[in-house]
Design an enzyme around this catalytic site. Structure first.
Site, short mmCIF file in Angstrom:
data_model
loop_
_atom_site.label_atom_id
_atom_site.label_comp_id
_atom_site.label_asym_id
_atom_site.label_seq_id
_atom_site.Cartn_x
_atom_site.Cartn_y
_atom_site.Cartn_z
N THR A 8 39.73 43.68 40.02
CA THR A 8 38.88 42.57 40.42
C THR A 8 38.32 42.84 41.80
O THR A 8 38.94 43.56 42.59
CB THR A 8 39.67 41.23 40.45
OG1 THR A 8 38.77 40.19 40.84
CG2 THR A 8 40.83 41.26 41.41
N ASP A 69 39.91 37.47 33.37
CA ASP A 69 38.66 36.75 33.33
C ASP A 69 38.98 35.29 33.10
O ASP A 69 39.90 34.96 32.33
CB ASP A 69 37.75 37.29 32.21
CG ASP A 69 36.31 36.91 32.46
OD1 ASP A 69 35.76 37.29 33.52
OD2 ASP A 69 35.72 36.21 31.63
N THR A 70 38.26 34.45 33.79
CA THR A 70 38.53 33.02 33.73
C THR A 70 37.26 32.25 33.45
O THR A 70 36.19 32.64 33.93
CB THR A 70 39.13 32.54 35.07
OG1 THR A 70 40.39 33.17 35.27
CG2 THR A 70 39.34 31.03 35.09
N GLY A 150 35.64 28.47 43.76
CA GLY A 150 34.94 28.15 42.51
C GLY A 150 34.90 26.66 42.20
O GLY A 150 34.50 25.85 43.05
N TYR A 151 35.33 26.30 41.00
CA TYR A 151 35.25 24.91 40.55
C TYR A 151 36.44 24.06 41.01
O TYR A 151 36.55 22.89 40.62
CB TYR A 151 35.18 24.89 39.02
CG TYR A 151 33.96 25.55 38.42
CD1 TYR A 151 32.79 24.84 38.22
CD2 TYR A 151 33.99 26.89 38.04
CE1 TYR A 151 31.66 25.45 37.66
CE2 TYR A 151 32.86 27.52 37.48
CZ TYR A 151 31.71 26.78 37.29
OH TYR A 151 30.60 27.38 36.74
N ASP A 152 37.32 24.61 41.81
CA ASP A 152 38.54 23.89 42.22
C ASP A 152 38.28 22.48 42.77
O ASP A 152 39.04 21.56 42.46
CB ASP A 152 39.33 24.70 43.25
CG ASP A 152 40.18 25.79 42.60
OD1 ASP A 152 40.33 25.78 41.37
OD2 ASP A 152 40.70 26.65 43.34
N HIS A 177 46.06 27.97 35.22
CA HIS A 177 45.71 28.91 34.16
C HIS A 177 46.11 30.33 34.55
O HIS A 177 46.79 31.02 33.82
CB HIS A 177 44.20 28.80 33.93
CG HIS A 177 43.40 28.71 35.20
ND1 HIS A 177 43.56 27.66 36.06
CD2 HIS A 177 42.52 29.55 35.79
CE1 HIS A 177 42.78 27.85 37.11
NE2 HIS A 177 42.15 28.99 36.98
P1 IMP Z 1 35.50 35.28 36.99
O1 IMP Z 1 36.74 35.30 36.19
O2 IMP Z 1 35.69 35.83 38.37
O3 IMP Z 1 34.32 35.85 36.30
O4 IMP Z 1 35.22 33.75 37.27
C1 IMP Z 1 34.33 32.99 36.54
C2 IMP Z 1 33.96 31.75 37.31
O5 IMP Z 1 35.03 30.84 37.28
C3 IMP Z 1 33.60 31.96 38.78
O6 IMP Z 1 32.51 31.11 39.07
C4 IMP Z 1 34.81 31.51 39.54
O7 IMP Z 1 34.47 30.94 40.77
C5 IMP Z 1 35.40 30.47 38.59
N1 IMP Z 1 36.86 30.47 38.68
C6 IMP Z 1 37.69 31.46 38.29
N2 IMP Z 1 38.97 31.12 38.55
C7 IMP Z 1 38.91 29.88 39.11
C8 IMP Z 1 39.91 29.01 39.61
O8 IMP Z 1 41.13 29.27 39.61
N3 IMP Z 1 39.47 27.85 40.11
C9 IMP Z 1 38.16 27.50 40.16
N4 IMP Z 1 37.19 28.28 39.72
C10 IMP Z 1 37.57 29.47 39.20
#
Ligand code: IMP
Length: 194
Positions: A8, A69-70, A150-152, A177
């Site tokens: 990452t 991935d989230t 992010g969306y926290d 998660h």
């Molecule tokens: P990625 O897994 O880095 O591609 O994340 C995808 C999106 O989800 C990004 O906009 C991140 O900011 C958001 N994101 C991933 N993990 C979290 C989290 O734990 N909390 C809030 N937003 C998240």
């Protein structure tokens, strides 16, 4: 000590996961191995993206590695932003714009339930394994808190009166998660022979 590459570029995630893995595993970031490129995430699913990133690093560097991935899945938006969570508001990654778009689209919606889903893909000795973690909750009407990323600030996990952004890292990790997916990864790694 086992050494793994965490594929990452997100320093918040490295920090979160490093704390959860404790002292038993040495985790190196992409930067540590001199990988500066943006790894492609072109799969239509969260699981597919996690596997894509891990395979990229394994094939290029030949090192045991994991990636994650989230996505945020909002029920009344048919699971959006989902796999598009990072670029919901456009091609440029824009956390504030993404979060505002979710708030905008949810205006007038009674059902604000949502979940974060994390998939971790591990490649160990050439074999692939995946681990999933889910955190259920609600999307607030406005932002609250300054922690996390992010969306926290708009996500309130079920059973708590605050958003993820109002929790300490430890509090979030215990129920998140990513925390759940990492726990499974750690349990799996601990069972491996030395
Ligand atoms: P990625 O897994 O880095 O591609 O994340 C995808 C999106 O989800 C990004 O906009 C991140 O900011 C958001 N994101 C991933 N993990 C979290 C989290 O734990 N909390 C809030 N937003 C998240």
């Amino acid at each position: 000590m086992k050494k793994l590459i965490f594929a990452t570029g997100n320093p918040y995630k490295v920090k979160e996961v490093h704390k959860m893995l404790g002292g038993e595993f040495e985790v190196a970031s992409l930067k540590d191995i001199g990988c500066e490129e943006d790894i492609p995430e072109t799969s239509p699913t969260i699981e597919g993206n996690a596997l894509q990133k891990a395979r990229y690093v394994y094939e290029k560097y030949g090192l045991d590695c994991f990636s994650e991935d989230t996505g945020l899945e909002v029920k009344s938006l048919n699971g959006e932003p989902g796999v598009r969570s990072a670029r919901y508001n456009g091609e440029v990654k824009d956390s504030e714009g993404n979060l505002q778009l979710v708030l905008e689209k949810l205006k007038g919606q009674a059902d604000r339930s949502a979940r974060f889903k994390t998939v971790i893909a591990l490649i160990l000795d050439g074999k692939e394994h995946t681990f999933e973690g889910i955190a259920e909750g609600q999307i607030r009407h406005e932002k609250s808190g300054t922690g996390g990323f992010g969306y926290d600030p708009i996500f309130q996990p079920d059973g708590f009166p605050v958003t993820f952004a109002e929790m300490s890292d430890a509090e979030k990790n215990a129920i998140s998660h990513r925390g759940k997916a990492v726990s499974q990864l750690v349990d799996f790694l601990k069972k491996q022979p030395d």
